[in-house]
Design a protein around this motif. Structure first.
Motif, short mmCIF file in Angstrom:
data_model
loop_
_atom_site.label_atom_id
_atom_site.label_comp_id
_atom_site.label_asym_id
_atom_site.label_seq_id
_atom_site.Cartn_x
_atom_site.Cartn_y
_atom_site.Cartn_z
N SER A 198 21.33 32.28 54.91
CA SER A 198 22.42 32.96 54.20
C SER A 198 23.70 32.13 54.23
CB SER A 198 22.66 34.34 54.83
OG SER A 198 23.74 34.99 54.22
N ASN A 199 23.99 31.56 55.39
CA ASN A 199 25.19 30.71 55.48
C ASN A 199 25.06 29.47 54.59
OD1 ASN A 199 26.25 32.50 57.35
ND2 ASN A 199 25.45 31.36 59.10
N LEU A 200 23.87 28.87 54.57
CA LEU A 200 23.67 27.69 53.73
C LEU A 200 23.77 28.05 52.25
CD1 LEU A 200 20.73 25.89 55.58
CD2 LEU A 200 23.12 25.20 55.50
N ASN A 201 23.27 29.22 51.87
CA ASN A 201 23.40 29.65 50.47
C ASN A 201 24.86 29.84 50.10
OD1 ASN A 201 20.65 29.63 49.88
ND2 ASN A 201 20.35 31.73 50.61
N THR A 202 25.63 30.41 51.02
CA THR A 202 27.05 30.57 50.75
C THR A 202 27.74 29.22 50.59
OG1 THR A 202 27.06 32.63 52.05
CG2 THR A 202 29.18 31.59 51.61
N MET A 203 27.41 28.28 51.48
CA MET A 203 27.98 26.94 51.36
C MET A 203 27.51 26.26 50.08
SD MET A 203 27.55 25.64 55.31
CE MET A 203 28.15 24.01 54.90
N ARG A 204 26.25 26.49 49.71
CA ARG A 204 25.73 25.89 48.47
C ARG A 204 26.48 26.42 47.25
NH1 ARG A 204 21.89 26.78 44.48
NH2 ARG A 204 20.62 24.95 43.92
N LYS A 205 26.77 27.71 47.26
CA LYS A 205 27.51 28.29 46.14
C LYS A 205 28.92 27.70 46.05
CE LYS A 205 28.87 32.72 44.14
NZ LYS A 205 30.25 32.28 43.88
N ILE A 206 29.54 27.51 47.20
CA ILE A 206 30.88 26.92 47.21
C ILE A 206 30.86 25.50 46.65
CG2 ILE A 206 32.76 26.17 48.71
CD1 ILE A 206 32.08 28.52 50.55
N LEU A 208 28.56 24.26 44.70
CA LEU A 208 28.17 24.32 43.29
C LEU A 208 29.37 24.65 42.42
CD1 LEU A 208 25.55 23.96 41.68
CD2 LEU A 208 25.25 26.43 41.75
N ASP A 209 30.22 25.56 42.88
CA ASP A 209 31.44 25.86 42.13
C ASP A 209 32.37 24.64 42.08
OD1 ASP A 209 30.50 28.41 41.76
OD2 ASP A 209 31.61 29.27 43.44
N ARG A 210 32.40 23.92 43.19
CA ARG A 210 33.22 22.70 43.21
C ARG A 210 32.69 21.67 42.21
NH1 ARG A 210 32.95 20.00 48.74
NH2 ARG A 210 33.47 22.15 49.35
N LEU A 211 31.35 21.56 42.13
CA LEU A 211 30.75 20.65 41.16
C LEU A 211 31.07 21.08 39.74
CD1 LEU A 211 28.89 18.27 40.48
CD2 LEU A 211 26.94 19.82 40.71
N GLY A 212 31.04 22.40 39.48
CA GLY A 212 31.40 22.88 38.15
C GLY A 212 32.85 22.56 37.81
N ASP A 213 33.75 22.70 38.75
CA ASP A 213 35.15 22.36 38.50
C ASP A 213 35.31 20.87 38.20
OD1 ASP A 213 35.76 25.00 38.98
OD2 ASP A 213 36.30 24.67 41.09
N LEU A 214 34.54 20.03 38.92
CA LEU A 214 34.62 18.60 38.65
C LEU A 214 34.14 18.27 37.25
CD1 LEU A 214 33.37 17.10 42.06
CD2 LEU A 214 35.69 17.05 41.14
#
Length: 651
Positions: A198-206, A208-214
């Protein structure tokens, strides 16, 4: 003896005497001055500055207090105690825990495991030991001098059957208890792993959002770069025009020059009319404007990290059934055509329509996007080539009413806020290929060679450099020649004996590579051609319905048919490598390195994973219409439906 000031004379000592008395280099006068400073400082620190109590009185009072036994014991205990013991002497354990938890951040408190274990730490240690060591240890067996086993201990022989059964029962209970402890430990480990996931999924989402912003920043940066390039090119054009105008003003034309110019213009007009009358050669007209690239330089990779089957975007692209679609790269440029006689160009990154391509007199049945080039084949029997780099994206809300064309068909019913004007694509047409006498149903180009298939039962090879047809292949005649030749040489190459389906396209699909051409027709045959000789090299027999789609690579050829099946052929042997079927006819198919995607008359696209042989569905199962066309590249799937909706997914 008296001194000058009248004070009695004192016995003066030499410097050596003072040093011998004090043992230092300090004189008595220095010591007296230092004492006065210490007395003054101590008076201000210990006593009231206004008080006249002397330093000696304060120190004597302090020494009296220190002589008390209670004070001495306290000072001694403080000297021996550690800082932890000092804190614990003042704070209780509960208060210490409360203060520690109060000052911890919430992200550290979120994953603290609950202490709800019913087993002790010793039981957990026992459970980790191998079977036989965690329980009561058995007494060692005796051995004689030769190493032979003797009987068990005498006390074991003396036990009654009741005691043996009780011992056995106790051992089984202990074993059962250890199993429960092990189960609890496994359950705790699973919960801990779930928390980590669950913690890794949360970090992955963060991330992934950073990648989308880039990637969004990349798009904005490329748009800024494009604007700078356009301004630079416009400035260069203005400088060239100014230089040309200055040269013309300096040398005014004479009457002879004007007559020569008129004659040259007339000759160019005659030449242009002659060239346009030819149906075999359509040269591109020169463009005054420079080529303004609009394609992305960066490659988006965010979709590769989505879960398979995730929806990226869905747009109402047309008002009628999608007849063809293709795109150059994920989040790049997509072109769609439909039975509403429109061809639209889309920016997949923004989900916006760049413009409409006008020129065909009927609906476009097939198209292909390759880099910046687009080829479209229409029911008006013509093929048009377009340069998408010359598109100027101008949103509709930025166009005034005066700039609208009165003859422009109304497209307000398309549910899209930024549908651009057709003028954004006015510089895209390159030239038109006109040789077929019936609708063009299939085409494919690679490099400078384009091959098209038509309902006139012919295949035509085009030279894109000269813009003319260089070879015409009659499918029926070549098929008859190939059948007669193959029947005399090999009995397995035989005609199917079926008549073409009149309701299906005679040429359903084709693909070319260098001199190799694969073509699927309405009689269910897949023919492999050699463009150098214009002859059928091999015919693949197997489909019982019209072939609607095909694609090949170095080893395999994949075909889809209205007989509901998809067949995978081995090009080295000409035999079927694999085959599977669906519940409805296959209308479109495409594969990449891992998966085969097909449209089979359902509301979802059908996916076949070649690596693990798994079939699954991708799309909106609650959609109102079925999928008609699919295209996939690098796990980026676009599908067009009967109601004009285009869905974009990851697969």
């Amino acid at each position: 003896m008296a001194s000058r000031d009248g004070s009695p004379a004192r016995h003066r000592r030499t410097g050596s005497e003072e040093s011998g008395m004090l043992g230092t280099a300090l004189t008595t006068r220095h010591i007296e001055a230092f004492g006065r400073k210490v007395t003054t400082t101590a008076t201000h620190l210990i006593g009231d500055p206004e008080s006249s109590v002397h330093y000696q009185h304060a120190m004597s009072a302090l020494q009296k207090e220190l002589r008390r036994p209670g004070i001495q014991q306290r000072v001694f205990s403080y000297a021996k105690a550690s800082p932890t013991e000092l804190v614990r002497s003042k704070l209780s354990t509960t208060e210490i825990q409360h203060r520690a938890l109060t000052y911890l951040p919430d992200e550290l408190l979120a994953n603290i495991p609950e202490d709800d274990n019913v087993y002790s730490l010793f039981q957990g240690f026992q459970a980790t030991l191998p079977e036989g060591e965690s329980g009561h240890r058995k007494k060692p067996k005796r051995r004689n001098s030769r190493g032979q086993k003797l009987l068990e201990a005498d006390d074991a022989e003396d036990k009654t059957p009741l005691e043996k059964l009780k011992n056995e029962r106790h051992g089984l209970n202990h074993r059962l208890e250890m199993m429960s402890v092990r189960k609890n430990m496994c359950s705790s480990e699973i919960r801990e792993i779930d928390n980590k996931i669950s913690n890794l999924n949360t970090m992955r989402k963060i991330v992934l959002d950073r990648l989308g912003d880039l990637e969004q920043d990349e798009v904005r940066t490329e748009q800024d770069l494009l604007e700078v390039d356009n301004k630079l090119e416009d400035l260069l054009e203005e400088l060239d025009d100014a230089a040309t105008l200055g040269h013309t003003t300096a040398t005014p034309p004479t009457e002879i020059d004007m007559e020569t110019e008129v004659t040259t213009t007339d000759t160019q007009d005659m030449s242009a009319s002659f060239m346009s009358a030819s149906i075999y050669e359509k040269l591109p007209s020169p463009k005054s404007k420079r080529n303004k690239p609009t394609r992305r330089k960066s490659t988006p990779i965010r979709h590769e990290h989505f879960e398979p089957g995730s929806s990226i975007k869905e747009v109402q692209a047309h008002n009628d059934m999608i007849t063809a679609l293709d795109f150059d790269a994920p989040f790049g440029t997509m072109v769609t055509s439909a039975l509403d006689d429109t061809v639209r160009v889309w920016d997949l990154n923004l989900g916006r329509c760049i413009g409409l391509l006008e020129g065909h007199q009927a609906s476009v049945r097939c198209l292909q996007v390759e880099d910046n080039l687009l080829a479209t084949g229409s029911m008006d029997a013509s093929i048009r080539l377009w340069d998408l780099n010359k598109a100027e994206y101008l949103p509709r809300e930025d166009i005034t009413i005066e700039e609208e064309d009165e003859d422009q068909p109304a497209s307000d019913d398309i549910d899209h806020p930024s549908l651009p004007h057709t003028s954004s694509m006015r510089d895209c047409p390159l030239f038109t290929l006109e040789a077929h006498v019936d609708e063009v149903t299939a085409l494919h180009f690679r490099g400078d060679t384009l091959v098209s298939g038509s309902a006139d039962k012919t295949l035509r090879q085009w030279d894109l450099v000269k813009g003319r047809c260089v070879q015409t292949l009659d499918v029926l005649w070549a098929a008859a020649q190939a059948s007669s030749t193959m029947n005399t040489t090999d009995a397995k190459w035989r005609a199917t004996g079926r008549t073409p389906d009149a309701s299906a396209d005679f040429v359903g699909a084709l693909q070319c590579f260098d001199a190799a051409l694969a073509c699927g027709t309405a009689d269910g045959m897949v023919r492999l051609w050699d463009l150098r000789s214009g002859q059928v090299h091999r015919s693949l027999v197997g489909h019982t319905g019209p072939v609607t789609c095909l694609q090949f690579d170095d080893v395999h050829l994949v075909t889809g048919s209205l007989d509901r099946s998809i067949r995978i052929w081995d090009l080295r042997t000409g035999s079927i490598h694999d085959a599977y079927a669906y519940d409805n006819p296959v209308t479109s198919m495409m594969f990449d390195s891992r998966r085969i995607v097909a449209a089979a008359g359902e509301t979802v696209a059908k996916i076949y994973d070649k690596t693990d042989g798994r079939h699954w569905d991708c799309g909106n199962e609650e959609a109102k219409s079925s999928v008609e066309r699919v295209r996939v590249k690098d796990g980026y799937l676009t599908e067009g439906r009967k109601d004009g909706v285009v869905g974009i997914w990851t697969c």
